[in-house]
Motif scaffolding. Structure first.
Motif, PDB file in Angstrom:
ATOM      1  N   ARG A  81     -49.612  32.056 -14.067  1.00  0.00           N
ATOM      2  CA  ARG A  81     -48.807  33.291 -14.459  1.00  0.00           C
ATOM      3  C   ARG A  81     -49.733  33.454 -15.487  1.00  0.00           C
ATOM      4  NH1 ARG A  81     -43.036  32.785 -13.150  1.00  0.00           N
ATOM      5  NH2 ARG A  81     -42.913  32.366 -10.725  1.00  0.00           N
ATOM      6  N   PHE A  82     -49.546  32.274 -16.782  1.00  0.00           N
ATOM      7  CA  PHE A  82     -50.237  32.857 -17.957  1.00  0.00           C
ATOM      8  C   PHE A  82     -51.369  33.163 -17.797  1.00  0.00           C
ATOM      9  CE2 PHE A  82     -51.531  31.310 -21.888  1.00  0.00           C
ATOM     10  CZ  PHE A  82     -51.051  32.121 -22.805  1.00  0.00           C
ATOM     11  N   LYS A  83     -52.634  32.620 -16.944  1.00  0.00           N
ATOM     12  CA  LYS A  83     -53.877  33.115 -16.827  1.00  0.00           C
ATOM     13  C   LYS A  83     -53.972  34.962 -16.410  1.00  0.00           C
ATOM     14  CE  LYS A  83     -57.886  31.381 -14.832  1.00  0.00           C
ATOM     15  NZ  LYS A  83     -58.822  30.775 -13.923  1.00  0.00           N
ATOM     16  N   GLU A  84     -52.812  35.027 -15.474  1.00  0.00           N
ATOM     17  CA  GLU A  84     -53.112  36.222 -14.911  1.00  0.00           C
ATOM     18  C   GLU A  84     -52.755  37.156 -15.712  1.00  0.00           C
ATOM     19  OE1 GLU A  84     -51.272  37.929 -11.183  1.00  0.00           O
ATOM     20  OE2 GLU A  84     -50.629  36.368 -11.639  1.00  0.00           O
ATOM     21  N   GLN A  85     -51.522  36.797 -17.043  1.00  0.00           N
ATOM     22  CA  GLN A  85     -51.148  37.669 -17.997  1.00  0.00           C
ATOM     23  C   GLN A  85     -52.562  37.568 -18.757  1.00  0.00           C
ATOM     24  OE1 GLN A  85     -47.578  35.864 -19.540  1.00  0.00           O
ATOM     25  NE2 GLN A  85     -46.428  36.298 -17.210  1.00  0.00           N
ATOM     26  N   LEU A  86     -53.096  36.720 -19.295  1.00  0.00           N
ATOM     27  CA  LEU A  86     -53.960  37.145 -20.224  1.00  0.00           C
ATOM     28  C   LEU A  86     -55.546  38.404 -20.146  1.00  0.00           C
ATOM     29  CD1 LEU A  86     -54.171  33.605 -21.888  1.00  0.00           C
ATOM     30  CD2 LEU A  86     -53.917  35.508 -22.268  1.00  0.00           C
ATOM     31  N   ASN A  87     -55.491  37.975 -18.468  1.00  0.00           N
ATOM     32  CA  ASN A  87     -56.152  39.906 -18.154  1.00  0.00           C
ATOM     33  C   ASN A  87     -57.716  38.965 -18.312  1.00  0.00           C
ATOM     34  OD1 ASN A  87     -57.326  41.282 -16.298  1.00  0.00           O
ATOM     35  ND2 ASN A  87     -56.229  42.463 -16.689  1.00  0.00           N
ATOM     36  N   GLU A  88     -58.549  40.083 -19.213  1.00  0.00           N
ATOM     37  CA  GLU A  88     -59.475  39.726 -19.411  1.00  0.00           C
ATOM     38  C   GLU A  88     -59.952  38.381 -20.262  1.00  0.00           C
ATOM     39  OE1 GLU A  88     -59.944  43.704 -21.560  1.00  0.00           O
ATOM     40  OE2 GLU A  88     -60.470  44.553 -19.332  1.00  0.00           O
ATOM     41  N   ASN A  89     -58.470  38.099 -21.660  1.00  0.00           N
ATOM     42  CA  ASN A  89     -58.790  36.977 -22.376  1.00  0.00           C
ATOM     43  C   ASN A  89     -58.725  35.790 -22.069  1.00  0.00           C
ATOM     44  OD1 ASN A  89     -59.496  39.492 -24.040  1.00  0.00           O
ATOM     45  ND2 ASN A  89     -56.829  39.417 -24.176  1.00  0.00           N
ATOM     46  N   GLU A  90     -58.738  35.662 -20.491  1.00  0.00           N
ATOM     47  CA  GLU A  90     -58.443  34.418 -19.674  1.00  0.00           C
ATOM     48  C   GLU A  90     -59.533  33.206 -20.290  1.00  0.00           C
ATOM     49  OE1 GLU A  90     -58.375  35.396 -15.603  1.00  0.00           O
ATOM     50  OE2 GLU A  90     -60.597  33.842 -15.806  1.00  0.00           O
ATOM     51  N   ASP A  91     -60.064  33.670 -21.409  1.00  0.00           N
ATOM     52  CA  ASP A  91     -61.262  32.610 -21.569  1.00  0.00           C
ATOM     53  C   ASP A  91     -61.208  31.695 -22.550  1.00  0.00           C
ATOM     54  OD1 ASP A  91     -61.555  35.016 -22.800  1.00  0.00           O
ATOM     55  OD2 ASP A  91     -63.284  34.433 -23.496  1.00  0.00           O
ATOM     56  N   VAL A  92     -59.242  32.106 -23.154  1.00  0.00           N
ATOM     57  CA  VAL A  92     -59.076  31.346 -24.158  1.00  0.00           C
ATOM     58  C   VAL A  92     -58.016  29.823 -23.923  1.00  0.00           C
ATOM     59  CG1 VAL A  92     -58.592  33.693 -26.101  1.00  0.00           C
ATOM     60  CG2 VAL A  92     -57.023  32.302 -23.790  1.00  0.00           C
ATOM     61  N   LEU A  93     -58.643  29.814 -22.617  1.00  0.00           N
ATOM     62  CA  LEU A  93     -57.411  28.986 -21.552  1.00  0.00           C
ATOM     63  C   LEU A  93     -58.471  27.959 -21.529  1.00  0.00           C
ATOM     64  CD1 LEU A  93     -54.721  30.484 -19.227  1.00  0.00           C
ATOM     65  CD2 LEU A  93     -54.385  29.199 -21.707  1.00  0.00           C
ATOM     66  N   GLN A  94     -59.901  28.014 -21.677  1.00  0.00           N
ATOM     67  CA  GLN A  94     -61.428  27.119 -20.830  1.00  0.00           C
ATOM     68  C   GLN A  94     -60.930  25.837 -21.420  1.00  0.00           C
ATOM     69  OE1 GLN A  94     -64.906  29.366 -21.703  1.00  0.00           O
ATOM     70  NE2 GLN A  94     -64.257  30.635 -20.001  1.00  0.00           N
ATOM     71  N   GLU A  95     -60.638  25.449 -22.720  1.00  0.00           N
ATOM     72  CA  GLU A  95     -61.143  23.948 -23.489  1.00  0.00           C
ATOM     73  C   GLU A  95     -59.302  23.623 -23.156  1.00  0.00           C
ATOM     74  OE1 GLU A  95     -63.226  23.030 -24.716  1.00  0.00           O
ATOM     75  OE2 GLU A  95     -64.215  24.584 -24.202  1.00  0.00           O
TER      76      GLU A  95
END
Lengths: 306, 295
Positions: B99-113
């Motif tokens: 859900r969080f990833k979906e909310q971040l939308n275009e910025n989801e790459d911040v979750l990569q690490e």
């Protein structure tokens, strides 16, 4: 002349007394019977108790003692609604007129008919007729406060008779009227009497009770002095005239209503002794009422040397 | 029928003869109804707005550990035991991450690490919507906080509390204006009838002398009160409707209108307010006549 068998009592008072504080004896042991259809004149000086008696008959005042019956109803037993119903069937012409000065003559007269739920057309018709009879037709829309005292008196009388009362109580109805208008008013009263209205007129105007067959009752200082009938010349007949106060000779032991009622029905001779004498004991004097009986009893006792 | 006709004509005569004091009473009743109805309308609309906001209202209960099936059932049981809820949803660590990833939308790459289970598991509770949901939600959150294994309870606390305070304030104002309506209406009616009776004292005495029944004397005053109640409430509500229409016209298409729909009273509410005013006025006049005429 009306006998007791012929007529039922319209007014019956037995030993009625009233004291106003501190100790003004307004009425003392007044006993009186007026049959339906009779005319009775209540005479006496100012302050004699005439008005008090009338006030009691229409339920404005209550007696301290005694029994009052009007139109077959014992006044002190009536409920509020029954008293209202009785008042609707009694016409009262007050000494102080009790008119509403801001209302027109027509509105003042209509008052007694409105409370009896008479129709508008009836009220209009009756008001017009009465005003015509009392020569006040031109005053129909005049405010009562603008009228002379004589005119106000006639309006008060018109209101009293407007509702075809079974009993008409008039307190000094001709006090402010000239001779001609007095005759007019008396003619109106007799017209209603012929239609069956019982009249009780308090007055000290000797000229108005010269009608034959009318009962004349005189009160002085709250005591009944004379109860008789006027003859053709307007004087009380000797047979029923006495200067001895009735109250002074009336039965002193009669105080409770039950005894008074029993006395009224004529079964208390033994109990009351010869102080109250029932009509049946009087033979040909059957048309004389209880009030008169006190006088006659006294006269008879005096005659017998009692 | 004759009685009704006599009473109606008496009432009409009363109103005509004492129109000045009647007008004063009418103005007072109109103003009282207007004030009360205004606040009541605002209150009703605020509740309605609160109801709309409630659609999105949910409590999120963050848990220390991912509950297994039996623990989920236990939580469900405890929650339902405290209050009625529309639905309960359990969100696992992974579902929360998605859900969080979906909310971040275009910025989801911040979750990569970041590990996929870094978010705590949670329970989403959707309370059953009712007029006092907002007042209950605080208590509900306190209860949830006391359950074992609960880290934190979140429900948009600030706005809910502010909104709740606003509703409470409105409720107090409505009650006060209601009390004002009751007091002014009964007092004004009583006072007006008393004045009328005093000015007509002679007439009332005469009515009694000529044998008028208690109802004949009392009913016109009673009816007078009822008529003033209808007219006062009708005028007050009419004035409020004009004000309401003006506001709608003036603010239509603006942001507030987009968010909330303002409604006027339903027919039933209008009827109830008029009935209330009639009862109060008739009651005031009834008490007054009873006291003065000793009927």
């Amino acid at each position: 002349m009306m006998t007791e068998e012929d007529g039922q009592a319209m007014i019956e008072l037995i030993r009625v007394s009233k004291v106003y504080p501190p100790d003004i004896q307004a009425l003392a042991d007044i006993s009186l019977r007026i049959n339906k259809g009779e005319i009775c004149y209540l005479t006496g000086m100012s302050g004699a108790g005439k008005t008090t008696l009338l006030r009691m008959l229409c339920g404005i005042d209550t007696p301290d003692r005694g029994y009052i019956e009007v139109a077959g109803k014992e006044l002190n037993k009536l409920t509020g609604a029954q008293m209202q119903e009785l008042r609707r069937s009694i016409g009262v012409a007050y000494q102080d007129f009790k008119l509403l000065p801001d209302k027109t003559v027509a509105q003042n007269i209509a008052f007694s008919m409105e409370v009896a739920y008479r129709s508008r057309s009836f009220i209009r018709q009756r008001t017009g007729k009465l005003l015509s009879l009392l020569r006040l037709s031109d005053k129909v829309n005049t405010r009562a406060g603008k009228l002379s005292r004589g005119e106000q008196q006639r309006v008060s009388i018109a209101r009293a008779v407007a509702n075809d009362p079974v009993l008409l109580l008039a307190d000094e109805p001709t006090g402010n009227l000239d001779t001609e208008t007095t005759e007019l008013v008396m003619d109106l009263f007799h017209h209603y009497n012929e239609k069956g209205t019982t009249l009780l007129i308090a007055t000290h105007d000797h000229s108005i009770y010269n009608y034959p067959g009318s009962k004349v009752v005189t009160i002085e200082q709250g005591r009944m002095l004379v109860a008789g009938e006027s003859n053709d010349f307007g004087e009380s007949t000797e047979s029923t005239k006495s200067t001895v106060p009735i109250a002074s000779t009336a039965a002193t032991g009669v105080t409770d209503t039950a005894t008074l009622k029993a006395a009224k029905s004529g079964h208390q001779e033994d109990k009351l002794g010869d102080q109250i004498i029932m009509n049946r004991d009087l033979g040909d004097l059957g048309d004389i009422d209880l009030g008169e009986l006190g006088v006659l009893g006294d006269v008879r006792r005096k005659g017998a040397g009692v | 029928m004759k009685f009704l006709f006599a009473v109606l004509s008496q009432t009409w005569r009363n109103i005509i003869e004492t129109w000045r004091s009647q007008l004063l009473s009418l103005v007072t009743i109109t103003l009282s109804v207007l004030i009360f109805a205004f606040f009541y309308l605002v209150y009703m609309n605020a509740l309605h707005a609160g109801d709309l906001l409630n659609n999105d209202l949910r409590l999120i209960v963050y848990l220390e550990e991912q509950p297994d099936h039996s623990l989920q059932e236990e939580y469900r049981h405890k929650i339902e035991k405290f209050d009625q809820v529309e639905r309960i949803e359990f969100v696992s660590r992974l579902e929360a991450y998605d859900r969080f990833k979906e909310q971040l939308n275009e910025n989801e790459d911040v979750l990569q690490e970041i590990p996929h289970d870094f978010l705590p598991p949670s329970i989403e509770i959707f309370p059953k919507r009712s007029l006092d949901t907002l007042s209950r939600i605080k208590l509900f959150s306190e209860y949830l906080q006391s359950l074992p294994g609960v880290l934190k309870v979140q429900y948009g606390r600030e706005w809910v509390e502010r909104f709740y305070s606003f509703i409470q304030l409105l409720r107090i104002i409505v009650l006060l204006s209601g009390a004002l309506l009751i007091l002014t209406t009964t007092f004004m009616m009583g006072h007006s009838i008393r004045l009328t009776m005093l000015t007509r004292k002679k007439e009332l005495e005469l009515l009694r002398l000529v044998g008028a029944s208690d109802n004949y004397i009392r009913f016109p005053f009673f009816l007078e009160g009822a008529i003033l109640g209808v007219l006062g409430a009708g005028t007050g509500l009419g004035a409020l409707y004009l004000l309401f229409s003006w506001i709608q016209l003036r603010f239509s298409g603006q942001a507030m209108q987009g968010m909330f729909t303002f409604n006027f009273f339903s027919g039933t509410s209008v009827g109830m307010i008029i009935l209330l005013a009639v009862l109060l006025c008739a009651g005031g006049s009834f008490t007054s006549t009873r006291k003065i005429l000793n009927l």
